[in-house]
Design a protein around this motif. Structure first.
Motif, PDB file in Angstrom:
ATOM      1  N   ASP A 111     -31.190  82.422  41.638  1.00  0.00           N
ATOM      2  CA  ASP A 111     -32.516  80.900  42.068  1.00  0.00           C
ATOM      3  C   ASP A 111     -32.118  80.156  40.597  1.00  0.00           C
ATOM      4  O   ASP A 111     -31.769  80.676  39.976  1.00  0.00           O
ATOM      5  CB  ASP A 111     -34.096  81.232  41.920  1.00  0.00           C
ATOM      6  CG  ASP A 111     -34.565  80.406  42.016  1.00  0.00           C
ATOM      7  OD1 ASP A 111     -34.355  79.762  42.432  1.00  0.00           O
ATOM      8  OD2 ASP A 111     -36.146  81.182  42.036  1.00  0.00           O
ATOM      9  N   ASN A 112     -31.719  79.082  41.378  1.00  0.00           N
ATOM     10  CA  ASN A 112     -31.458  77.903  40.329  1.00  0.00           C
ATOM     11  C   ASN A 112     -32.445  77.700  39.920  1.00  0.00           C
ATOM     12  O   ASN A 112     -32.296  77.303  38.315  1.00  0.00           O
ATOM     13  CB  ASN A 112     -30.790  76.873  40.609  1.00  0.00           C
ATOM     14  CG  ASN A 112     -30.559  75.339  39.980  1.00  0.00           C
ATOM     15  OD1 ASN A 112     -30.073  76.000  39.284  1.00  0.00           O
ATOM     16  ND2 ASN A 112     -31.064  74.355  41.053  1.00  0.00           N
ATOM     17  N   ALA A 113     -33.649  77.364  39.929  1.00  0.00           N
ATOM     18  CA  ALA A 113     -34.707  77.217  39.200  1.00  0.00           C
ATOM     19  C   ALA A 113     -35.434  77.951  37.948  1.00  0.00           C
ATOM     20  O   ALA A 113     -35.632  78.914  38.312  1.00  0.00           O
ATOM     21  CB  ALA A 113     -36.371  77.532  40.343  1.00  0.00           C
ATOM     22  N   CYS A 160     -20.730  85.906  44.768  1.00  0.00           N
ATOM     23  CA  CYS A 160     -21.822  85.099  43.697  1.00  0.00           C
ATOM     24  C   CYS A 160     -22.607  83.589  45.147  1.00  0.00           C
ATOM     25  O   CYS A 160     -21.893  82.974  45.752  1.00  0.00           O
ATOM     26  CB  CYS A 160     -21.809  84.607  42.739  1.00  0.00           C
ATOM     27  SG  CYS A 160     -21.042  85.766  41.114  1.00  0.00           S
ATOM     28  N   VAL A 161     -23.883  83.631  45.337  1.00  0.00           N
ATOM     29  CA  VAL A 161     -24.491  82.815  46.552  1.00  0.00           C
ATOM     30  C   VAL A 161     -25.693  82.271  45.588  1.00  0.00           C
ATOM     31  O   VAL A 161     -26.269  82.815  44.281  1.00  0.00           O
ATOM     32  CB  VAL A 161     -25.325  83.577  47.062  1.00  0.00           C
ATOM     33  CG1 VAL A 161     -26.394  82.983  48.091  1.00  0.00           C
ATOM     34  CG2 VAL A 161     -24.349  84.370  48.163  1.00  0.00           C
ATOM     35  N   LEU A 162     -26.103  80.638  45.600  1.00  0.00           N
ATOM     36  CA  LEU A 162     -26.651  80.377  44.884  1.00  0.00           C
ATOM     37  C   LEU A 162     -27.738  79.622  45.418  1.00  0.00           C
ATOM     38  O   LEU A 162     -27.823  79.042  46.828  1.00  0.00           O
ATOM     39  CB  LEU A 162     -25.860  78.544  43.628  1.00  0.00           C
ATOM     40  CG  LEU A 162     -27.261  77.525  42.900  1.00  0.00           C
ATOM     41  CD1 LEU A 162     -27.579  78.166  42.100  1.00  0.00           C
ATOM     42  CD2 LEU A 162     -26.335  76.922  42.847  1.00  0.00           C
ATOM     43  N   ARG A 196     -24.606  70.930  46.468  1.00  0.00           N
ATOM     44  CA  ARG A 196     -23.940  71.450  46.648  1.00  0.00           C
ATOM     45  C   ARG A 196     -22.680  71.274  45.366  1.00  0.00           C
ATOM     46  O   ARG A 196     -22.027  71.870  44.255  1.00  0.00           O
ATOM     47  CB  ARG A 196     -23.388  70.821  47.463  1.00  0.00           C
ATOM     48  CG  ARG A 196     -21.749  70.522  47.706  1.00  0.00           C
ATOM     49  CD  ARG A 196     -21.307  71.855  48.124  1.00  0.00           C
ATOM     50  NE  ARG A 196     -20.105  72.908  47.144  1.00  0.00           N
ATOM     51  CZ  ARG A 196     -20.624  74.096  47.439  1.00  0.00           C
ATOM     52  NH1 ARG A 196     -20.720  74.533  48.698  1.00  0.00           N
ATOM     53  NH2 ARG A 196     -20.032  75.203  47.075  1.00  0.00           N
ATOM     54  N   ARG A 197     -23.812  69.559  44.022  1.00  0.00           N
ATOM     55  CA  ARG A 197     -22.774  69.247  43.645  1.00  0.00           C
ATOM     56  C   ARG A 197     -23.428  70.168  42.298  1.00  0.00           C
ATOM     57  O   ARG A 197     -22.427  70.350  41.297  1.00  0.00           O
ATOM     58  CB  ARG A 197     -23.809  68.181  42.831  1.00  0.00           C
ATOM     59  CG  ARG A 197     -22.874  67.515  41.163  1.00  0.00           C
ATOM     60  CD  ARG A 197     -24.140  66.019  40.806  1.00  0.00           C
ATOM     61  NE  ARG A 197     -25.158  67.153  40.773  1.00  0.00           N
ATOM     62  CZ  ARG A 197     -25.667  67.389  39.332  1.00  0.00           C
ATOM     63  NH1 ARG A 197     -24.437  67.573  37.949  1.00  0.00           N
ATOM     64  NH2 ARG A 197     -27.131  67.657  39.222  1.00  0.00           N
ATOM     65  N   ILE A 198     -24.665  70.801  42.199  1.00  0.00           N
ATOM     66  CA  ILE A 198     -24.816  72.034  40.952  1.00  0.00           C
ATOM     67  C   ILE A 198     -23.615  73.007  41.275  1.00  0.00           C
ATOM     68  O   ILE A 198     -23.458  73.792  40.613  1.00  0.00           O
ATOM     69  CB  ILE A 198     -26.085  72.122  41.484  1.00  0.00           C
ATOM     70  CG1 ILE A 198     -26.486  71.447  40.378  1.00  0.00           C
ATOM     71  CG2 ILE A 198     -26.139  73.674  40.279  1.00  0.00           C
ATOM     72  CD1 ILE A 198     -28.866  71.326  40.803  1.00  0.00           C
ATOM     73  N   VAL A 255     -23.792  78.656  48.698  1.00  0.00           N
ATOM     74  CA  VAL A 255     -25.334  78.063  48.259  1.00  0.00           C
ATOM     75  C   VAL A 255     -25.371  77.891  49.616  1.00  0.00           C
ATOM     76  O   VAL A 255     -25.898  77.418  50.648  1.00  0.00           O
ATOM     77  CB  VAL A 255     -24.543  76.154  47.548  1.00  0.00           C
ATOM     78  CG1 VAL A 255     -24.066  74.545  48.557  1.00  0.00           C
ATOM     79  CG2 VAL A 255     -25.861  75.812  47.400  1.00  0.00           C
ATOM     80  N   TYR A 256     -27.163  77.655  49.137  1.00  0.00           N
ATOM     81  CA  TYR A 256     -28.419  77.318  49.747  1.00  0.00           C
ATOM     82  C   TYR A 256     -29.221  75.997  49.465  1.00  0.00           C
ATOM     83  O   TYR A 256     -29.325  76.683  48.324  1.00  0.00           O
ATOM     84  CB  TYR A 256     -28.980  78.662  50.610  1.00  0.00           C
ATOM     85  CG  TYR A 256     -28.290  79.486  51.172  1.00  0.00           C
ATOM     86  CD1 TYR A 256     -28.300  80.002  52.620  1.00  0.00           C
ATOM     87  CD2 TYR A 256     -27.344  80.570  50.862  1.00  0.00           C
ATOM     88  CE1 TYR A 256     -27.960  80.619  53.028  1.00  0.00           C
ATOM     89  CE2 TYR A 256     -26.867  81.464  51.482  1.00  0.00           C
ATOM     90  CZ  TYR A 256     -26.535  81.971  52.464  1.00  0.00           C
ATOM     91  OH  TYR A 256     -25.784  82.826  53.580  1.00  0.00           O
TER      92      TYR A 256
END
Length: 545
Positions: A246-248, A386-388, A398-400, A409-410
């Motif tokens: 989870d990116n947050a 690895c999934v973001l 997509r940039r991150i 990535v989702y």
């Protein structure tokens, strides 16, 4: 089951000391009787046998009680029952001295093993010397818990060992019958050798070191800010091949910086006051930013009806007026029209008061520098996928992902969508899915293991302190190292047993020698467990090949 004198290790204080002292006194008394029966060869044989029987009873009456309990429970493969049965048969076939020596050495071995275990646990706790006191206390309690080091690997090897013991018993029975038929050896000799084979096949020394290896892993991980809730959690992380992030608050900076405030209608101070009160009950990173920017005093009695969408923002009534502070996506979900478009200079948060747009705040969205190489490090340690998960739009997500080396990535994920994705990936991948997150979720996902990057957590299986986030690949490597040491110790114990069985078949091993060597092997595996804290030599070995 764990060997004989259970509880010596976990007892503390005066009660444990008196118990150990009493056991030592018994062993000394039994050893004296044993020595007298052997040294004074002129004693009548019945008297010598009585001394040997008394020696065995004094040294091992508690083992006999445990064996009786196992017998009534039909647990015929427990180590206490096997040792007791072999001792009785040894006396009956005329090997009284070996029977007494077996009980003596078995009890001495248990004492040495318990001492080695206790010292190993205390040595492992040295890793916590400079860790936070609350973390050190919780890990210490875990280490001395009854099932602190229990893993499914231990359970699997224990079941396998029990199966091998059953096979050994069958082989020993056939050997005892066949040896007198095909050779000149007597039935007594064949039974004696069969007893040695059964004794060696007992599984105690194979699994004895596994909890200690896990304890070292738990303490060593905590030293570097990786706190496992159990050895089972460590095992699950080690077996994970899919990591969902989870990116947050994880890859985004834990403390974002304010780049600019662009109010309309109201001034900057009023904008920050409304935004700070709206986000007052939130744990999102932007809420911490607003809290540091707001210089006034909070009037919490004016805040009501708080609701948040982690990663997007929140809404609340402030002084009776409905306020929404969040991203463009959040406002669009609520049906609020936000003018213009987001710029490329950061993440935009917009504020509406009573349904009216009153300005925007731009937040720095630079990636946390400590997380730059996480994906590469995890890939090197067995995380094949690895999934973001991002709250941002598709382009920003997509940039991150590209910056962090994510291939999958989702975007535009709220908490509900994140948990649904985790569940879907788990359903498709089966076992081996880990969920890494920082904020916005309290509970358990459908992943095999939840890993939270935070200072505190009640629900996560693994807690990683924010300042230690770069140690995520280390955590995965440590889990694999613990498993490697456990397998290494088990193989060593199996090899020792195989050699002893071969020696017993050809007549170069007796009961006391078998129990002595098996005990030494058990202590050696316990001491070897400290190598959890040393790098594995296996990669270098494979490279040389």
């Amino acid at each position: 089951m764990r060997p004989g004198i259970e509880g010596i290790l976990n007892r503390t204080g005066k009660g444990a000391m008196s118990y150990d002292t009493l056991l030592i006194i018994r062993l000394v008394a039994a050893s004296v009787l044993f020595a007298v029966s052997l040294i004074f060869g002129g004693l009548p044989k019945p008297v010598s046998i009585i001394f040997l029987v008394l020696s065995a009873v004094i040294a091992g009456f508690d083992v006999g009680k445990e064996a009786l309990s196992a017998f009534f429970e039909k647990d015929y493969f427990s180590i206490a029952f096997v040792v007791s049965a072999i001792t009785v048969i040894a006396y009956l076939i005329g090997f009284c001295a070996e029977g007494a020596a077996l009980v003596l050495l078995y009890q001495i071995g248990l004492l040495l093993i318990s001492y080695a275990e206790e010292k190993s646990r205390l040595s492992a706790l040295e890793c916590l010397k400079y860790q936070r006191s609350d973390i050190a206390d919780s890990v210490t309690q875990l280490v001395f818990g009854e099932y602190a080091g229990f893993t499914s690997l231990e359970n699997t090897i224990r079941r396998s060992s029990s199966f091998i013991l059953k096979i050994a018993m069958g082989f020993a029975l056939l050997y005892a019958i066949a040896l007198p038929i095909f050779t000149n050896f007597s039935l007594i000799v064949s039974i004696h050798r069969a007893l040695i084979i059964i004794l060696i096949a007992a599984p105690a020394s194979v699994t004895i070191s596994m909890p200690i290896a896990a304890v070292y892993g738990l303490c060593y991980g905590a030293k570097y800010g990786v706190i496992f809730s159990s050895a089972a959690a460590m095992e699950a992380l080690g077996e994970s091949e899919t990591a969902i992030f989870d990116n947050a608050g994880l890859f985004s900076q834990a403390a974002p910086e304010m780049r600019a405030v662009k109010p309309e209608i109201i001034d900057t101070n009023t904008f920050i006051a409304f935004a700070a009160h709206t986000m007052y009950n939130s744990e999102q990173p932007v809420a911490k930013l607003l809290d540091s920017a707001y210089t006034g005093e909070y009037r919490t009695e004016l805040i009501d009806g708080f609701e948040e969408l982690p990663g997007f923002g929140a809404k609340a009534f402030v002084g009776g007026a409905p306020c929404v502070f969040g991203t463009r996506a959040m406002h669009e979900r609520l049906g609020t029209k936000i003018p213009g478009i987001d710029g490329p200079d950061g993440r935009y948060y917009y504020l509406t008061v009573a349904g009216r747009y009153v300005g925007a705040m731009i937040v720095d969205v630079e990636v946390n520098a400590d997380t730059q190489n996480l994906v590469i490090g995890l890939n090197e340690n067995g995380m094949n996928r690895c999934v973001l998960l991002c709250e941002d739009g598709e382009a920003e997500s997509r940039r991150i992902a590209d910056e962090l080396d994510f291939r999958e990535v989702y975007s535009e994920c709220d908490t509900e969508k994140k948990l649904r994705i985790v569940s879907d990936i788990k359903s498709g991948s089966g076992k081996g899915v880990s969920y890494f997150y920082s904020v916005g979720f309290d509970g358990h996902s459908d992943a095999d293991i939840d890993v939270r990057v935070s200072s505190h957590s009640r629900f996560a299986d693994v807690l990683i302190l924010p300042e230690s986030i770069a140690n995520l690949p280390f955590a995965k490597e440590l889990c694999a190292r613990v498993k490697e040491i456990c397998i290494e110790n088990a193989l060593f114990a199996f090899i020792v047993k195989a050699v002893l069985i071969f020696l017993s078949i050809i007549g170069y091993c007796n009961l006391w020698f078998a129990i002595f060597v098996d005990t030494v092997a058990a202590v050696a595996t316990i001491l070897n467990s400290v190598r959890v804290t040393r790098p594995s030599m296996m990669p270098a070995f494979l490279r040389r090949r």
